[in-house]
Design a protein around this motif. Structure first.
Motif, PDB file in Angstrom:
ATOM      1  N   ILE A  59      61.147   9.635  44.714  1.00 54.08           N
ATOM      2  CA  ILE A  59      61.891   9.302  45.920  1.00 54.08           C
ATOM      3  C   ILE A  59      60.901   9.383  47.072  1.00 54.08           C
ATOM      4  CG2 ILE A  59      63.811   9.877  47.435  1.00 54.08           C
ATOM      5  CD1 ILE A  59      65.142  11.269  45.035  1.00 54.08           C
ATOM      6  N   GLY A  60      60.674   8.240  47.707  1.00 56.43           N
ATOM      7  CA  GLY A  60      59.679   8.205  48.776  1.00 56.43           C
ATOM      8  C   GLY A  60      58.314   8.540  48.218  1.00 56.43           C
ATOM      9  N   ASP A  61      57.594   9.422  48.893  1.00 57.37           N
ATOM     10  CA  ASP A  61      56.262   9.807  48.423  1.00 57.37           C
ATOM     11  C   ASP A  61      56.293  11.096  47.608  1.00 57.37           C
ATOM     12  OD1 ASP A  61      56.853  11.559  50.471  1.00 57.37           O
ATOM     13  OD2 ASP A  61      54.833  11.549  51.314  1.00 57.37           O
ATOM     14  N   ARG A  62      57.464  11.519  47.187  1.00 59.73           N
ATOM     15  CA  ARG A  62      57.610  12.773  46.442  1.00 59.73           C
ATOM     16  C   ARG A  62      58.051  12.515  45.004  1.00 59.73           C
ATOM     17  NH1 ARG A  62      55.790  16.027  50.486  1.00 59.73           N
ATOM     18  NH2 ARG A  62      57.005  15.899  52.356  1.00 59.73           N
ATOM     19  N   LEU A  63      57.599  13.376  44.125  1.00 59.52           N
ATOM     20  CA  LEU A  63      58.063  13.389  42.749  1.00 59.52           C
ATOM     21  C   LEU A  63      59.012  14.577  42.636  1.00 59.52           C
ATOM     22  CD1 LEU A  63      57.718  12.443  39.723  1.00 59.52           C
ATOM     23  CD2 LEU A  63      56.185  14.380  39.525  1.00 59.52           C
ATOM     24  N   TYR A  64      60.212  14.331  42.152  1.00 64.37           N
ATOM     25  CA  TYR A  64      61.193  15.398  41.962  1.00 64.37           C
ATOM     26  C   TYR A  64      61.359  15.625  40.476  1.00 64.37           C
ATOM     27  CZ  TYR A  64      62.353  14.877  46.878  1.00 64.37           C
ATOM     28  OH  TYR A  64      62.282  14.838  48.243  1.00 64.37           O
ATOM     29  N   GLN A  65      61.338  16.889  40.075  1.00 66.15           N
ATOM     30  CA  GLN A  65      61.509  17.242  38.673  1.00 66.15           C
ATOM     31  C   GLN A  65      62.607  18.282  38.523  1.00 66.15           C
ATOM     32  OE1 GLN A  65      57.101  16.503  36.819  1.00 66.15           O
ATOM     33  NE2 GLN A  65      57.789  18.588  36.951  1.00 66.15           N
ATOM     34  N   LEU A  66      63.480  18.047  37.557  1.00 65.19           N
ATOM     35  CA  LEU A  66      64.491  19.024  37.174  1.00 65.19           C
ATOM     36  C   LEU A  66      63.871  19.845  36.056  1.00 65.19           C
ATOM     37  CD1 LEU A  66      67.394  20.047  37.552  1.00 65.19           C
ATOM     38  CD2 LEU A  66      68.091  18.392  35.798  1.00 65.19           C
ATOM     39  N   GLU A  67      63.709  21.133  36.299  1.00 60.07           N
ATOM     40  CA  GLU A  67      62.950  21.981  35.377  1.00 60.07           C
ATOM     41  C   GLU A  67      63.712  23.242  34.990  1.00 60.07           C
ATOM     42  OE1 GLU A  67      59.387  23.042  37.470  1.00 60.07           O
ATOM     43  OE2 GLU A  67      58.799  20.960  37.783  1.00 60.07           O
ATOM     44  N   PRO A  88      68.630  24.812  35.009  1.00 63.43           N
ATOM     45  CA  PRO A  88      67.577  23.990  35.613  1.00 63.43           C
ATOM     46  C   PRO A  88      67.625  23.984  37.144  1.00 63.43           C
ATOM     47  CG  PRO A  88      69.329  22.562  34.843  1.00 63.43           C
ATOM     48  CD  PRO A  88      69.719  23.969  34.462  1.00 63.43           C
ATOM     49  N   TYR A  89      66.434  23.822  37.735  1.00 64.66           N
ATOM     50  CA  TYR A  89      66.264  23.741  39.178  1.00 64.66           C
ATOM     51  C   TYR A  89      65.409  22.524  39.515  1.00 64.66           C
ATOM     52  CZ  TYR A  89      67.451  28.693  38.692  1.00 64.66           C
ATOM     53  OH  TYR A  89      68.058  29.875  38.362  1.00 64.66           O
ATOM     54  N   TRP A  90      65.646  21.948  40.692  1.00 64.04           N
ATOM     55  CA  TRP A  90      64.850  20.818  41.163  1.00 64.04           C
ATOM     56  C   TRP A  90      63.657  21.342  41.954  1.00 64.04           C
ATOM     57  CZ3 TRP A  90      65.246  15.909  39.714  1.00 64.04           C
ATOM     58  CH2 TRP A  90      66.437  15.471  39.154  1.00 64.04           C
ATOM     59  N   TYR A  91      62.504  20.701  41.747  1.00 69.33           N
ATOM     60  CA  TYR A  91      61.283  20.980  42.492  1.00 69.33           C
ATOM     61  C   TYR A  91      60.723  19.657  42.994  1.00 69.33           C
ATOM     62  CZ  TYR A  91      61.352  25.674  40.551  1.00 69.33           C
ATOM     63  OH  TYR A  91      61.716  26.949  40.218  1.00 69.33           O
ATOM     64  N   GLY A 106      66.281  23.368  44.656  1.00 69.14           N
ATOM     65  CA  GLY A 106      67.539  24.038  44.358  1.00 69.14           C
ATOM     66  C   GLY A 106      68.214  23.449  43.131  1.00 69.14           C
ATOM     67  N   LYS A 107      69.450  23.861  42.919  1.00 69.08           N
ATOM     68  CA  LYS A 107      70.197  23.373  41.763  1.00 69.08           C
ATOM     69  C   LYS A 107      70.635  21.931  41.921  1.00 69.08           C
ATOM     70  CE  LYS A 107      71.818  27.535  39.622  1.00 69.08           C
ATOM     71  NZ  LYS A 107      72.120  27.530  38.236  1.00 69.08           N
ATOM     72  N   ARG A 108      70.812  21.500  43.170  1.00 67.98           N
ATOM     73  CA  ARG A 108      71.220  20.110  43.445  1.00 67.98           C
ATOM     74  C   ARG A 108      70.048  19.369  44.075  1.00 67.98           C
ATOM     75  NH1 ARG A 108      76.757  22.112  45.460  1.00 67.98           N
ATOM     76  NH2 ARG A 108      77.933  21.982  43.522  1.00 67.98           N
ATOM     77  N   LEU A 109      69.875  18.119  43.661  1.00 67.52           N
ATOM     78  CA  LEU A 109      68.797  17.303  44.195  1.00 67.52           C
ATOM     79  C   LEU A 109      69.089  16.888  45.625  1.00 67.52           C
ATOM     80  CD1 LEU A 109      66.153  15.755  43.826  1.00 67.52           C
ATOM     81  CD2 LEU A 109      67.487  13.863  42.897  1.00 67.52           C
ATOM     82  N   ARG A 110      68.124  17.114  46.498  1.00 69.08           N
ATOM     83  CA  ARG A 110      68.180  16.651  47.880  1.00 69.08           C
ATOM     84  C   ARG A 110      66.745  16.376  48.302  1.00 69.08           C
ATOM     85  NH1 ARG A 110      66.479  20.748  51.147  1.00 69.08           N
ATOM     86  NH2 ARG A 110      66.582  22.814  50.235  1.00 69.08           N
ATOM     87  N   GLN A 111      66.582  15.436  49.182  1.00 69.47           N
ATOM     88  CA  GLN A 111      65.261  15.058  49.635  1.00 69.47           C
ATOM     89  C   GLN A 111      64.707  16.119  50.576  1.00 69.47           C
ATOM     90  OE1 GLN A 111      65.434  10.989  50.770  1.00 69.47           O
ATOM     91  NE2 GLN A 111      63.235  10.775  50.923  1.00 69.47           N
ATOM     92  N   VAL A 112      63.434  16.486  50.373  1.00 72.06           N
ATOM     93  CA  VAL A 112      62.784  17.476  51.245  1.00 72.06           C
ATOM     94  C   VAL A 112      61.631  16.816  51.975  1.00 72.06           C
ATOM     95  CG1 VAL A 112      63.406  19.458  49.828  1.00 72.06           C
ATOM     96  CG2 VAL A 112      61.252  18.275  49.399  1.00 72.06           C
ATOM     97  N   GLU A 113      61.252  17.426  53.100  1.00 74.39           N
ATOM     98  CA  GLU A 113      60.136  16.882  53.901  1.00 74.39           C
ATOM     99  C   GLU A 113      58.934  17.757  53.772  1.00 74.39           C
ATOM    100  OE1 GLU A 113      61.152  15.664  57.815  1.00 74.39           O
ATOM    101  OE2 GLU A 113      63.158  15.113  57.214  1.00 74.39           O
TER     102      GLU A 113
END
Length: 113
Positions: A59-67, A88-91, A106-113
């Motif tokens: 998403i955007g310039d970030r890679l999100y992983q559910l781990e 699992p947690y999102w990073y 966190g537990k729910r995916l949300r976009q971070v800056e």
């Protein structure tokens, strides 16, 4: 440093294409985008023996992983090779001046800056 592409000139050139040429370009660009997305996902995926990656999203310039993760505390339920992992947690992962950065989402995916 590579020369910056002038998108205005490119757009002007694209307006001159025939329908057949535009369709072929669309097919070619789709293949290029797909290859770049796969390359980004595979090269940026972070794995280690203390985690299990369940899902990956760009998403955007970030890679999100559910781990699922192993915290490393002695005596924890996750300890040992067959321990029950947390999550699992999102990073979120991204590169900052060639350095890999990460952030807990966190537990729910949300976009971070």
């Amino acid at each position: 440093m590579p020369k910056r592409l002038n998108f205005d000139k490119l757009r002007e050139s694209l307006q001159q294409l025939s329908l057949e040429q535009a369709r072929q370009l669309h097919t070619d660009l789709s293949a290029i985008v797909q290859a770049l997305e796969q390359k980004a996902a595979s090269s940026a995926t972070v794995t280690a023996n203390r985690q299990e990656v369940l899902e990956t999203r760009n998403i955007g310039d970030r890679l999100y992983q559910l781990e699922r993760i192993r915290c490393g505390k002695v005596g924890c339920k996750c300890a040992g090779e067959h321990g029950e992992l947390h999550g699992p947690y999102w990073y979120a992962y991204w590169r900052d001046n060639e350095k890999l950065r990460s952030r807990y989402v966190g537990k729910r995916l949300r976009q971070v800056e």
